[in-house]
Structure formats: structure tokens, C-alpha cells
Design a protein around this motif. Sequence first.
Motif, short mmCIF file in Angstrom:
data_model
loop_
_atom_site.label_atom_id
_atom_site.label_comp_id
_atom_site.label_asym_id
_atom_site.label_seq_id
_atom_site.Cartn_x
_atom_site.Cartn_y
_atom_site.Cartn_z
N SER A 126 44.87 -28.66 -31.62
CA SER A 126 45.92 -29.19 -30.75
C SER A 126 46.97 -28.12 -30.45
CB SER A 126 46.59 -30.39 -31.40
OG SER A 126 47.46 -29.97 -32.44
N ILE A 127 47.79 -28.41 -29.46
CA ILE A 127 48.88 -27.51 -29.09
C ILE A 127 49.93 -27.43 -30.20
CG2 ILE A 127 48.56 -27.83 -26.61
CD1 ILE A 127 50.87 -29.85 -26.68
N HIS A 128 49.85 -28.33 -31.18
CA HIS A 128 50.83 -28.37 -32.26
C HIS A 128 50.43 -27.52 -33.46
CE1 HIS A 128 52.49 -31.61 -29.90
NE2 HIS A 128 51.36 -32.28 -30.00
N ASN A 129 49.22 -26.98 -33.47
CA ASN A 129 48.75 -26.18 -34.60
C ASN A 129 49.29 -24.76 -34.50
OD1 ASN A 129 47.45 -24.91 -36.67
ND2 ASN A 129 45.38 -25.50 -36.05
N GLN A 173 45.59 -33.26 -27.80
CA GLN A 173 46.09 -32.48 -26.66
C GLN A 173 45.89 -31.01 -26.98
OE1 GLN A 173 50.16 -33.25 -25.58
NE2 GLN A 173 49.96 -32.23 -23.61
N ARG A 174 45.13 -30.33 -26.14
CA ARG A 174 44.70 -28.97 -26.45
C ARG A 174 45.18 -27.96 -25.40
NH1 ARG A 174 38.30 -29.95 -27.96
NH2 ARG A 174 38.61 -30.66 -30.10
N GLY A 175 45.33 -26.72 -25.86
CA GLY A 175 45.68 -25.63 -24.96
C GLY A 175 44.48 -24.83 -24.50
N ILE A 176 43.30 -25.09 -25.07
CA ILE A 176 42.14 -24.25 -24.77
C ILE A 176 41.63 -24.44 -23.35
CG2 ILE A 176 41.39 -24.04 -27.17
CD1 ILE A 176 39.32 -26.16 -26.68
N TYR A 177 42.07 -25.49 -22.67
CA TYR A 177 41.59 -25.73 -21.30
C TYR A 177 42.42 -25.00 -20.26
CZ TYR A 177 39.44 -29.46 -23.98
OH TYR A 177 38.75 -30.16 -24.94
N ASN A 185 44.10 -32.17 -20.37
CA ASN A 185 44.09 -31.44 -21.64
C ASN A 185 44.02 -32.35 -22.86
OD1 ASN A 185 46.65 -32.52 -21.74
ND2 ASN A 185 47.73 -30.56 -21.55
N ILE A 186 43.69 -33.64 -22.65
CA ILE A 186 43.59 -34.59 -23.77
C ILE A 186 42.11 -34.95 -23.97
CG2 ILE A 186 44.32 -36.83 -24.67
CD1 ILE A 186 46.73 -36.60 -22.71
N HIS A 187 41.60 -34.59 -25.12
CA HIS A 187 40.16 -34.63 -25.40
C HIS A 187 39.71 -36.05 -25.70
CE1 HIS A 187 36.54 -33.41 -27.88
NE2 HIS A 187 36.38 -32.71 -26.78
N LEU A 188 38.60 -36.47 -25.10
CA LEU A 188 38.13 -37.86 -25.19
C LEU A 188 36.94 -38.07 -26.11
CD1 LEU A 188 38.44 -38.73 -21.39
CD2 LEU A 188 40.01 -39.40 -23.22
N GLY A 221 35.38 -35.57 -20.00
CA GLY A 221 35.56 -35.48 -21.45
C GLY A 221 36.98 -35.10 -21.83
N VAL A 222 37.79 -34.89 -20.81
CA VAL A 222 39.19 -34.51 -21.00
C VAL A 222 40.02 -35.26 -19.97
CG1 VAL A 222 40.83 -32.59 -21.12
CG2 VAL A 222 38.44 -32.21 -21.74
N SER A 223 41.11 -35.86 -20.40
CA SER A 223 41.95 -36.67 -19.52
C SER A 223 43.31 -36.03 -19.31
CB SER A 223 42.14 -38.07 -20.12
OG SER A 223 43.01 -38.86 -19.33
N ASN A 224 43.99 -36.49 -18.25
CA ASN A 224 45.41 -36.16 -18.09
C ASN A 224 46.24 -37.33 -18.63
OD1 ASN A 224 45.46 -38.18 -16.02
ND2 ASN A 224 44.77 -36.66 -14.53
N GLN A 225 47.54 -37.15 -18.66
CA GLN A 225 48.43 -38.21 -19.16
C GLN A 225 48.38 -39.44 -18.27
OE1 GLN A 225 50.14 -38.55 -21.86
NE2 GLN A 225 50.28 -36.50 -22.74
N PHE A 226 48.26 -39.24 -16.98
CA PHE A 226 48.32 -40.34 -16.02
C PHE A 226 47.18 -41.34 -16.22
CE2 PHE A 226 47.43 -42.21 -11.82
CZ PHE A 226 48.68 -42.74 -11.52
N ASP A 227 45.98 -40.84 -16.52
CA ASP A 227 44.79 -41.70 -16.63
C ASP A 227 44.44 -42.06 -18.08
OD1 ASP A 227 44.27 -41.66 -13.85
OD2 ASP A 227 43.34 -39.68 -14.04
N LEU A 228 45.26 -41.65 -19.02
CA LEU A 228 44.88 -41.73 -20.42
C LEU A 228 44.62 -43.16 -20.90
CD1 LEU A 228 44.31 -40.29 -23.05
CD2 LEU A 228 46.77 -40.37 -23.58
N GLU A 229 45.41 -44.13 -20.50
CA GLU A 229 45.22 -45.49 -20.99
C GLU A 229 43.85 -46.04 -20.57
OE1 GLU A 229 47.04 -47.09 -23.28
OE2 GLU A 229 48.02 -45.12 -23.34
N PHE A 230 43.44 -45.73 -19.34
CA PHE A 230 42.11 -46.17 -18.90
C PHE A 230 41.03 -45.55 -19.78
CE2 PHE A 230 38.24 -44.94 -16.68
CZ PHE A 230 37.72 -46.20 -16.38
N TYR A 231 41.12 -44.24 -19.99
CA TYR A 231 40.07 -43.56 -20.73
C TYR A 231 40.06 -43.94 -22.21
CZ TYR A 231 38.71 -40.74 -16.75
OH TYR A 231 38.23 -40.34 -15.53
#
Length: 227
Positions: free
Chosen positions: A33-36, A73-77, A93-96, A203-213
Amino acid sequence: MSLSAFEVFLQSLQTHALLKGISKLDYVPLDLSIHNKELKGVNISSSTDLETFINNQIKKNDAKVAFGGYLEQRGIYERSNYFNQSNPETERNIHLGVDLWIEANTPIYAPLNGIIHSFKNNTNYGDYGPTLILKHTIGGFEFFTLYGHLSITSIKNLEVGVEVKHGQQIAALGTAEVNGDYPPHLHFQIIKDIQNFEGDYPGVSNQFDLEFYKANCPDPNLLLNIY
């Protein structure tokens, strides 16, 4: 938060391990994650440097497989225009799925009975590379499992609709040269509604679509049972 009926159903299934001959004790969690803060000193745009970091985590913990990533939430993308957008709400950047990091050519086994739904080599930079999707119809539920970052030979000579048995080898992992330029690993994802996709699914979502995914792609550990 309580589980949905579909999640409870997934949790009740008797599955075969995706990786054979590896116990729960052989898995170590991996934080990408971006927090590591450990990743600050790693060139995550380089698959070689990232692989060195991951392998060091595995060795340090006397493990065989590193795992993790669901809703991480990752920075590798950021290295790839395929994911990166100027708007933070639309940047994906949110891995599903859950990633299992282990060496190339490792065999992958079907967790459940199913049929081959579709397959494709997704060749965008940073994408899945060779990908297989299985369809499962069990106990009144229809759902799909996705296997990304495979070897090219894994999707040769496949036919849509062919039956796959619980515990059958279905694929092997690819190298960075074919898997979207990542260290070797399996991306495993559960999908409730495939939405007319074939051989691919986000396989990766944005914040806007996250609840659906989050609703459509529940935690893969409901089937994996490794953490």
C-alpha cells in the motif's frame, strides 16, 4: 459489518487450494500500500527491484508465498497510463483481488468445479497479461473467478465451455516479460456479475466506483481461507 448471503455462501464452500503443497504457515502477508514506508526506498516502477523486495520479505519470514492486496490502495499503478488519471477520484489504484507472490511457472489449481468462461492475453502495460476466467454455478448461485498474470501457454488450446474439475491444474504463472511487467504472482478475484466482459475484468478500482466493486468482487479470502 455482517456478510451478505452471497458472502456467507462463498465462505461455506469446500475449496481446493490454488497452490498445492503449501500450508497456511508458509504464507506471509505483504503490504504494497501507499502507507508502507518500507516501499519509499524501492523503485516500484522496476519489476526487478520490486521482486527483490518481495523475495526478501518471503525469505525474512521463512515463508514460501507472500499474499495480500484486497482493497489495498497502491502506488505501483502510477507507472502505467492504463491506470493513471489526473483526477484522484478516477485514478484506479485500489486493488480488488488477492495476489499470491511466488515464482514463475508455479502451477495453479481450480478451487471449485466450473467451466471455462473466457480467456485473453491483456497486453496493456501493467495489465494482467494472460488471463483465465472460470464460471461456477453452485447451490443456486452463479459467479466467476479470475486468474491473472499467467504464462502464455496457460491460455493456449483452451475452449470456452469446457468443464474444469475441483483440484485440476488450470494454469501456471508467467514471468515479468508476459505478465504486465510485474514480479511473478497470481491475481485471484471473485466476480458476482461479469457484466459482459470476456477474458478481462477490472482488477483495480477508483474511489468513485469502489462501493460497486466491493459488492461485486467480495474478499477472495472467503474462498482462499489463508488469513
